[in-house]
Design a protein around this motif. Sequence first.
Motif, PDB file in Angstrom:
ATOM      1  N   THR A 203       0.823  -1.209   0.000  1.00  0.00           N
ATOM      2  CA  THR A 203       0.000   0.000   0.000  1.00  0.00           C
ATOM      3  C   THR A 203       0.857   1.260   0.000  1.00  0.00           C
ATOM      4  O   THR A 203       0.430   2.289  -0.533  1.00  0.00           O
ATOM      5  CB  THR A 203      -0.984   0.019   1.185  1.00  0.00           C
TER       6      THR A 203
ATOM      7  N   ASP B  99       0.217   3.921  -2.804  1.00  0.00           N
ATOM      8  CA  ASP B  99      -0.136   5.277  -2.389  1.00  0.00           C
ATOM      9  C   ASP B  99       0.730   6.311  -3.114  1.00  0.00           C
ATOM     10  O   ASP B  99       0.226   7.295  -3.656  1.00  0.00           O
ATOM     11  CB  ASP B  99       0.018   5.405  -0.879  1.00  0.00           C
TER      12      ASP B  99
ATOM     13  N   THR C 154      -2.589  12.480   0.211  1.00  0.00           N
ATOM     14  CA  THR C 154      -3.652  11.491   0.064  1.00  0.00           C
ATOM     15  C   THR C 154      -4.683  11.731   1.144  1.00  0.00           C
ATOM     16  O   THR C 154      -4.340  11.862   2.321  1.00  0.00           O
ATOM     17  CB  THR C 154      -3.075  10.063   0.197  1.00  0.00           C
TER      18      THR C 154
ATOM     19  N   GLU D 132      -7.630   9.648   1.179  1.00  0.00           N
ATOM     20  CA  GLU D 132      -8.137   8.309   1.493  1.00  0.00           C
ATOM     21  C   GLU D 132      -7.720   7.339   0.404  1.00  0.00           C
ATOM     22  O   GLU D 132      -7.411   7.731  -0.719  1.00  0.00           O
ATOM     23  CB  GLU D 132      -9.659   8.305   1.626  1.00  0.00           C
ATOM     24  N   PHE D 133      -7.688   6.059   0.772  1.00  0.00           N
ATOM     25  CA  PHE D 133      -7.545   5.019  -0.226  1.00  0.00           C
ATOM     26  C   PHE D 133      -8.209   3.750   0.259  1.00  0.00           C
ATOM     27  O   PHE D 133      -8.365   3.528   1.454  1.00  0.00           O
ATOM     28  CB  PHE D 133      -6.092   4.778  -0.673  1.00  0.00           C
ATOM     29  N   LYS D 134      -8.622   2.955  -0.709  1.00  0.00           N
ATOM     30  CA  LYS D 134      -9.251   1.663  -0.461  1.00  0.00           C
ATOM     31  C   LYS D 134      -8.515   0.660  -1.322  1.00  0.00           C
ATOM     32  O   LYS D 134      -8.453   0.808  -2.539  1.00  0.00           O
ATOM     33  CB  LYS D 134     -10.736   1.725  -0.852  1.00  0.00           C
ATOM     34  N   MET D 135      -7.920  -0.329  -0.666  1.00  0.00           N
ATOM     35  CA  MET D 135      -7.173  -1.342  -1.394  1.00  0.00           C
ATOM     36  C   MET D 135      -7.840  -2.701  -1.241  1.00  0.00           C
ATOM     37  O   MET D 135      -8.315  -3.049  -0.159  1.00  0.00           O
ATOM     38  CB  MET D 135      -5.742  -1.446  -0.853  1.00  0.00           C
ATOM     39  N   ASN D 136      -7.871  -3.453  -2.324  1.00  0.00           N
ATOM     40  CA  ASN D 136      -8.329  -4.834  -2.308  1.00  0.00           C
ATOM     41  C   ASN D 136      -7.148  -5.722  -2.665  1.00  0.00           C
ATOM     42  O   ASN D 136      -6.493  -5.513  -3.693  1.00  0.00           O
ATOM     43  CB  ASN D 136      -9.460  -5.049  -3.314  1.00  0.00           C
TER      44      ASN D 136
ATOM     45  N   GLN E   2      -6.789   5.299  -9.870  1.00  0.00           N
ATOM     46  CA  GLN E   2      -6.784   3.848  -9.719  1.00  0.00           C
ATOM     47  C   GLN E   2      -5.343   3.423  -9.506  1.00  0.00           C
ATOM     48  O   GLN E   2      -4.435   3.921 -10.182  1.00  0.00           O
ATOM     49  CB  GLN E   2      -7.337   3.151 -10.956  1.00  0.00           C
TER      50      GLN E   2
ATOM     51  N   GLY F 104      -6.908  -0.755  -6.232  1.00  0.00           N
ATOM     52  CA  GLY F 104      -7.588   0.152  -5.326  1.00  0.00           C
ATOM     53  C   GLY F 104      -7.886   1.500  -5.943  1.00  0.00           C
ATOM     54  O   GLY F 104      -7.523   1.785  -7.083  1.00  0.00           O
TER      55      GLY F 104
ATOM     56  N   LEU G 105      -7.742   5.731  -4.916  1.00  0.00           N
ATOM     57  CA  LEU G 105      -7.084   6.692  -4.053  1.00  0.00           C
ATOM     58  C   LEU G 105      -7.616   8.081  -4.374  1.00  0.00           C
ATOM     59  O   LEU G 105      -7.807   8.412  -5.545  1.00  0.00           O
ATOM     60  CB  LEU G 105      -5.579   6.623  -4.304  1.00  0.00           C
ATOM     61  N   THR G 106      -7.855   8.861  -3.337  1.00  0.00           N
ATOM     62  CA  THR G 106      -8.237  10.257  -3.514  1.00  0.00           C
ATOM     63  C   THR G 106      -7.048  11.121  -3.122  1.00  0.00           C
ATOM     64  O   THR G 106      -6.566  11.048  -1.994  1.00  0.00           O
ATOM     65  CB  THR G 106      -9.452  10.620  -2.664  1.00  0.00           C
TER      66      THR G 106
END
Length: 145
Positions: free
Chosen positions: A62, A66, A85, A87-91, A118, A135, A137-138
Motif C-alpha cells: 500500500t 499510495d 492522500t 483516502e484510499f481503499k485497497m483490495n 486507480q 484500489g 485513491l483520492t
Amino acid sequence: MVTPATHVDPAGRVRASFERQSIMQLLGASLDVVEPGRVDIVLPYRADLCQQNGFLHAGISTTIADSAGGYAAFSLFQPGEDVLTSEFKMNFLAPAKGERYVASGRVVKPGKRLSICQVEVHAYEGEQAALCVIGLLTAVRVTPR
C-alpha cells in the motif's frame, strides 16, 4: 534540489519530489514510468520487506501504491502545488510474491481540489505478472505555506 526546469516540466517535478521521499529510499523503490496522469514505481524483492509467509507485506504494497497514485495526480498539478492522500481503499487479490513489484497509479478523474486515481500492484517473476492489489485513491491538491 529543484532546478528552474523542474518547475515547468511535470515529470521533472515528480522526479524531484520522489527523490525527497525518504520512505521510498528506505524501501529501495524507484520511479519507472512518469507520464501526465500516470506513474509506475518499481520495488525489487527484499526478504526484509516480507511478512512471515514470504509475501510482500501489505503495508509495503500500500505504501508504493499510495505514492504511485499520489504522483500520478501530482503530475497534472501546477508548479507550486503539492499533493496529499485523503483516502484510499485497497483490495488484495493475490499474495505478492515475486522478484520485483510494480505499483501503477493512473488518474481516473482529475479535479480542481480532489483527483481520483486507480492504483494497482503487480508481482513479477521474469515477465510473468500477477495482479496482487487494486484500489482507488483520492489525492488532494494543496499549496504549501
